[in-house]
Structure formats: C-alpha cells, structure tokens
Design a protein around this motif. Structure first.
Motif, PDB file in Angstrom:
ATOM      1  N   ALA A 266      -2.735 -21.495 -29.978  1.00 36.53           N
ATOM      2  CA  ALA A 266      -3.727 -21.950 -29.387  1.00 36.53           C
ATOM      3  C   ALA A 266      -5.145 -22.670 -28.496  1.00 36.53           C
ATOM      4  O   ALA A 266      -5.888 -22.647 -28.284  1.00 36.53           O
ATOM      5  CB  ALA A 266      -4.789 -21.892 -30.576  1.00 36.53           C
ATOM      6  N   ARG A 267      -3.885 -23.651 -27.575  1.00 38.61           N
ATOM      7  CA  ARG A 267      -4.527 -24.722 -26.828  1.00 38.61           C
ATOM      8  C   ARG A 267      -4.710 -24.166 -25.378  1.00 38.61           C
ATOM      9  O   ARG A 267      -3.927 -22.880 -25.539  1.00 38.61           O
ATOM     10  CB  ARG A 267      -3.898 -25.415 -27.209  1.00 38.61           C
ATOM     11  N   ALA A 268      -5.784 -24.974 -24.877  1.00 40.90           N
ATOM     12  CA  ALA A 268      -5.800 -23.985 -23.711  1.00 40.90           C
ATOM     13  C   ALA A 268      -4.505 -24.480 -22.440  1.00 40.90           C
ATOM     14  O   ALA A 268      -4.301 -25.113 -22.427  1.00 40.90           O
ATOM     15  CB  ALA A 268      -6.623 -25.431 -23.419  1.00 40.90           C
ATOM     16  N   GLY A 269      -4.518 -22.909 -21.806  1.00 40.13           N
ATOM     17  CA  GLY A 269      -3.268 -22.993 -21.175  1.00 40.13           C
ATOM     18  C   GLY A 269      -2.801 -22.485 -21.686  1.00 40.13           C
ATOM     19  O   GLY A 269      -1.183 -22.540 -20.887  1.00 40.13           O
ATOM     20  N   TRP A 270      -2.124 -23.037 -23.087  1.00 41.05           N
ATOM     21  CA  TRP A 270      -0.219 -23.470 -23.359  1.00 41.05           C
ATOM     22  C   TRP A 270       0.187 -21.797 -24.213  1.00 41.05           C
ATOM     23  O   TRP A 270       1.280 -21.773 -23.780  1.00 41.05           O
ATOM     24  CB  TRP A 270      -0.271 -23.766 -24.788  1.00 41.05           C
ATOM     25  N   ALA A 271      -0.346 -20.223 -24.202  1.00 43.90           N
ATOM     26  CA  ALA A 271       0.285 -19.665 -24.156  1.00 43.90           C
ATOM     27  C   ALA A 271       0.708 -19.143 -23.194  1.00 43.90           C
ATOM     28  O   ALA A 271       1.770 -18.104 -23.616  1.00 43.90           O
ATOM     29  CB  ALA A 271      -1.480 -18.147 -24.740  1.00 43.90           C
ATOM     30  N   GLY A 272       0.537 -19.205 -22.369  1.00 43.96           N
ATOM     31  CA  GLY A 272       1.931 -18.832 -20.569  1.00 43.96           C
ATOM     32  C   GLY A 272       3.226 -19.571 -20.540  1.00 43.96           C
ATOM     33  O   GLY A 272       4.003 -19.642 -19.786  1.00 43.96           O
ATOM     34  N   ILE A 273       3.583 -20.654 -21.588  1.00 41.59           N
ATOM     35  CA  ILE A 273       4.657 -21.731 -21.196  1.00 41.59           C
ATOM     36  C   ILE A 273       5.430 -21.315 -22.346  1.00 41.59           C
ATOM     37  O   ILE A 273       5.242 -19.961 -23.051  1.00 41.59           O
ATOM     38  CB  ILE A 273       4.138 -23.236 -22.214  1.00 41.59           C
ATOM     39  N   THR A 274       6.822 -20.993 -20.775  1.00 46.13           N
ATOM     40  CA  THR A 274       7.968 -20.574 -22.025  1.00 46.13           C
ATOM     41  C   THR A 274       8.000 -20.452 -23.014  1.00 46.13           C
ATOM     42  O   THR A 274       8.363 -20.015 -24.222  1.00 46.13           O
ATOM     43  CB  THR A 274       9.242 -20.741 -21.158  1.00 46.13           C
ATOM     44  N   ALA A 275       8.384 -21.626 -23.504  1.00 51.23           N
ATOM     45  CA  ALA A 275       8.572 -21.962 -25.009  1.00 51.23           C
ATOM     46  C   ALA A 275       7.888 -20.960 -26.354  1.00 51.23           C
ATOM     47  O   ALA A 275       7.937 -20.878 -27.400  1.00 51.23           O
ATOM     48  CB  ALA A 275       8.232 -23.882 -25.624  1.00 51.23           C
ATOM     49  N   VAL A 276       6.416 -21.134 -26.283  1.00 54.07           N
ATOM     50  CA  VAL A 276       5.099 -20.482 -26.715  1.00 54.07           C
ATOM     51  C   VAL A 276       5.574 -18.091 -26.497  1.00 54.07           C
ATOM     52  O   VAL A 276       5.587 -18.113 -27.721  1.00 54.07           O
ATOM     53  CB  VAL A 276       4.352 -20.926 -26.310  1.00 54.07           C
ATOM     54  N   LYS A 277       5.811 -18.718 -25.278  1.00 51.48           N
ATOM     55  CA  LYS A 277       6.376 -17.439 -24.746  1.00 51.48           C
ATOM     56  C   LYS A 277       7.127 -16.340 -25.493  1.00 51.48           C
ATOM     57  O   LYS A 277       7.564 -15.363 -26.081  1.00 51.48           O
ATOM     58  CB  LYS A 277       6.302 -17.031 -23.107  1.00 51.48           C
ATOM     59  N   LYS A 278       8.142 -17.480 -25.553  1.00 49.53           N
ATOM     60  CA  LYS A 278       9.750 -16.718 -26.550  1.00 49.53           C
ATOM     61  C   LYS A 278       9.786 -17.153 -27.615  1.00 49.53           C
ATOM     62  O   LYS A 278      11.059 -17.355 -28.328  1.00 49.53           O
ATOM     63  CB  LYS A 278      10.544 -16.910 -25.324  1.00 49.53           C
ATOM     64  N   ASN A 279       8.544 -17.918 -28.370  1.00 48.62           N
ATOM     65  CA  ASN A 279       8.702 -18.083 -29.996  1.00 48.62           C
ATOM     66  C   ASN A 279       9.170 -19.369 -29.683  1.00 48.62           C
ATOM     67  O   ASN A 279      10.934 -19.274 -30.718  1.00 48.62           O
ATOM     68  CB  ASN A 279       8.640 -17.190 -30.942  1.00 48.62           C
ATOM     69  N   GLN A 280       9.907 -20.080 -29.381  1.00 48.17           N
ATOM     70  CA  GLN A 280      10.797 -21.307 -28.829  1.00 48.17           C
ATOM     71  C   GLN A 280       9.907 -23.019 -29.691  1.00 48.17           C
ATOM     72  O   GLN A 280       9.884 -23.845 -28.839  1.00 48.17           O
ATOM     73  CB  GLN A 280      11.104 -21.504 -27.989  1.00 48.17           C
ATOM     74  N   VAL A 281       9.046 -22.443 -30.358  1.00 44.46           N
ATOM     75  CA  VAL A 281       8.171 -24.031 -30.773  1.00 44.46           C
ATOM     76  C   VAL A 281       8.419 -23.917 -32.054  1.00 44.46           C
ATOM     77  O   VAL A 281       8.423 -23.691 -33.129  1.00 44.46           O
ATOM     78  CB  VAL A 281       6.127 -23.830 -30.529  1.00 44.46           C
ATOM     79  N   VAL A 282       9.218 -24.736 -32.085  1.00 40.67           N
ATOM     80  CA  VAL A 282      10.679 -25.303 -33.342  1.00 40.67           C
ATOM     81  C   VAL A 282       9.215 -26.663 -33.652  1.00 40.67           C
ATOM     82  O   VAL A 282       9.982 -27.724 -33.820  1.00 40.67           O
ATOM     83  CB  VAL A 282      11.651 -26.162 -33.125  1.00 40.67           C
ATOM     84  N   GLY A 283       9.284 -26.359 -35.398  1.00 41.23           N
ATOM     85  CA  GLY A 283       8.509 -27.384 -36.273  1.00 41.23           C
ATOM     86  C   GLY A 283       9.915 -28.135 -37.308  1.00 41.23           C
ATOM     87  O   GLY A 283      10.500 -27.963 -37.249  1.00 41.23           O
ATOM     88  N   LEU A 284       9.796 -29.381 -36.377  1.00 41.80           N
ATOM     89  CA  LEU A 284      10.283 -30.724 -37.289  1.00 41.80           C
ATOM     90  C   LEU A 284       9.869 -31.486 -38.811  1.00 41.80           C
ATOM     91  O   LEU A 284       8.769 -31.210 -38.605  1.00 41.80           O
ATOM     92  CB  LEU A 284      11.054 -31.587 -36.482  1.00 41.80           C
TER      93      LEU A 284
END
Length: 312
Positions: A266-284
């Motif tokens: 939901a952050r401005a501009g972040w939707a286009g980041i590879t990590a977001v597009k490929k579901n590679q945001v990892v909660g630790l």
C-alpha cells in the motif's frame, strides 16, 4: 510497544533488548531451562577481569540475548530474574528490571551473585561493583564469533562449559549445512531489511547484515552508509528503495509496528517493486531478528527458505 528510531535502535542493540511484542514462538531449538553443571566445571573460574569463586546460583540477566544463551546452555534454573524484555524462553523469570535504564538499587534487591549486562548504561558496572556484586558484560555482537565467544564465556562462568561448547558446535554445524545447501546463482538476489516503517535498515557491516551475507544476498542499503556515518543503520527514502527494486523485503517490524506484505504494497510506489510483485515480502519475528543468541540459526534458516524458492 516501542517504535524504533535510529537512536533507540542503536541503544537497543547495545543492551540486547528488542522484544517488541508478544513472546516469540518456540522452535525446534528451544533451550532447556535446567541442566546439571558440567562434570568438568570447577571453581574459581576467571573470564576477562571477572573471577567467580563459586558457581552463581542467583543470576540476574539484563539482556534478552544473554537470557536466551543462559537457558540454551542449561543455566536457566540459576537465572532468578531477567529484564522486562527477556521474553524467551517462556519460562524465563521476566521482571520489571530494565536493561535500558538499569537501576543498581533494584538489581541489588534481587541479591544476585552474578549480573549479566550488555551495556554499561549510567556506569551501572561501577555502581554494582561498589556493592560487591559480580558483573559480566556481553556487548552487542558484531560477528558470529562474538556470539560463540559469549556463549562459551557464560558456560565457563555458570558451570556449564560442556553444554556451552555443545551449543556452539551445533550452531556452527547447522549454519555450515544451511550455507552448503545454498543454490548456485549467477547473480545475487538483492534485499531490503526493514527495522521500522520509518525505513531505518541495517547494512552488511552489522551483525544482522552478516547473516544475510551468509545467505548469499546483496544489501541495497550498503551504498547509503559507504562513509560509515550512520554506524551501519541508515534511513533510506522510499525513492531510493523503489529505485533499487529489491528482490526481497524482510520485515523486522511485524510485532512492533504491525507491518506486513499488505502494508508494504500500500505504500506509494512500492507496488511495482519486484519483492512486492512476486510476493517476496517476508515477515520476520522481531525478537529473533534483533538478537544474537542461538536463534540466529532460525533467522538464517528463514531467510534461506524464503530465497530458495527463487529459481537459480
């Protein structure tokens, strides 16, 4: 719950106290609380400038990392009080003592025969020494060797040298196996490690950064602290992160600040980041990602498991 600023986070590392939320889940490496002293243990013992004439039976730990180490080596039953951020293992005797602002009178009231600290805040070491209370400092680790050394030294002081050696050996073996099984890549995957939604992060020069380096990853934050002025913990702008386009975003603020893949997207501009597009945001787990005790193996395993899903 605490929100981390650069000053707060640096101080937190120094006292090993980022327990920003509920207790962490137990893993397969959950330490044993008790355990008999090693047969080889004998006193007096000396570590650095500290000499103990007999095995300490009333240990006060004011460092979450040290608390985890003490329980891992079988000295848990000797720990009679731990600081207010020592939330692992569950049986740790958490108290209202503070590792951020240690109070000599409150510590002395616990009648300890050993106090373990990670930082000499308010010259607490001198204050406790004046009260004839033995103090052992375990500063924030900058390398894995620091972790191994502290575990070994605590084993010596508490009468558990053999158990401590076993923990170190197991950690080294587990890490070596994890690293040996890494896929061979022609180019390193890149990542951003988030300490808080203010976008403070850790470079490869830090302890946490060294864990990612073991996993074969490239840190997008390294150029931001090339001069070392931020001490390895720079604050990045959203623009810099979006431009760097990391393959992975690792969130060490899921407990403290309720960050998730959805909040990142939901952050401005972040939707286009590879990590977001490929579901590679990892909660630790915030706690595991901010301490340097035996559970660093769990952290490395989480990082490697996440990145291993990307084809080499």
């Amino acid at each position: 719950m605490l929100r981390r600023t650069p000053r707060l986070f640096a101080a937190t590392l120094a006292v090993a106290a980022l327990a920003l939320g509920a207790c962490a889940e137990k893993t397969s490496d959950t330490p044993a609380a008790g355990g008999s002293p090693s047969a080889a243990a004998s006193y007096p013992v000396t570590v650095g400038s500290l000499t103990l004439d007999q095995r300490p039976e009333k240990i006060v730990s004011l460092s979450p990392s040290a608390t985890e180490m003490l329980f891992a080596i079988g000295a848990g039953k000797q720990v009679t009080a731990a600081d207010d951020n020592s939330n692992y293992p569950a049986e740790a005797p958490k108290s209202d003592l503070s590792g951020f602002q240690p109070n000599a009178e409150a510590i002395a009231a616990k009648t300890p025969d050993l106090v373990v600290l990670s930082n000499d805040t308010n010259k607490i070491v001198d204050q406790l020494t004046a009260l004839k209370i033995p103090v052992f400092l375990t500063p924030a680790a900058t390398t894995l060797d620091d972790t191994y050394r502290q575990i070994t030294e605590l084993g010596t002081l508490t009468g558990h040298p053999t158990e401590a050696a076993d923990v170190v050996t197991r950690m080294k073996d587990d890490i070596a196996k994890l690293v040996a099984d890494l896929p061979k890549r022609s180019e390193k995957l890149t990542y951003f490690h988030e300490l808080g939604p203010e976008l403070y992060t850790a470079t490869s020069k830090t302890f946490i950064g060294s864990i990612y380096s073991l996993a074969g990853l490239e840190n997008i934050a390294d150029p931001a602290d090339a001069d070392g002025k931020s001490g390895g913990y720079p604050q990045l702008s959203q623009e810099v992160i979006v431009k760097a386009n990391p393959d992975f975003v690792f969130l060490a603020d899921t407990k403290c600040c309720q960050q998730s893949a959805d909040t990142v997207k939901a952050r401005a501009g972040w939707a286009g980041i590879t990590a977001v597009k490929k579901n590679q945001v990892v909660g630790l787990d915030d706690d595991i990602a901010s301490r340097w005790g035996p559970r660093v193996v769990d952290l490395l395993r989480t990082i490697i498991d996440a990145t291993a899903k990307v084809p080499a």
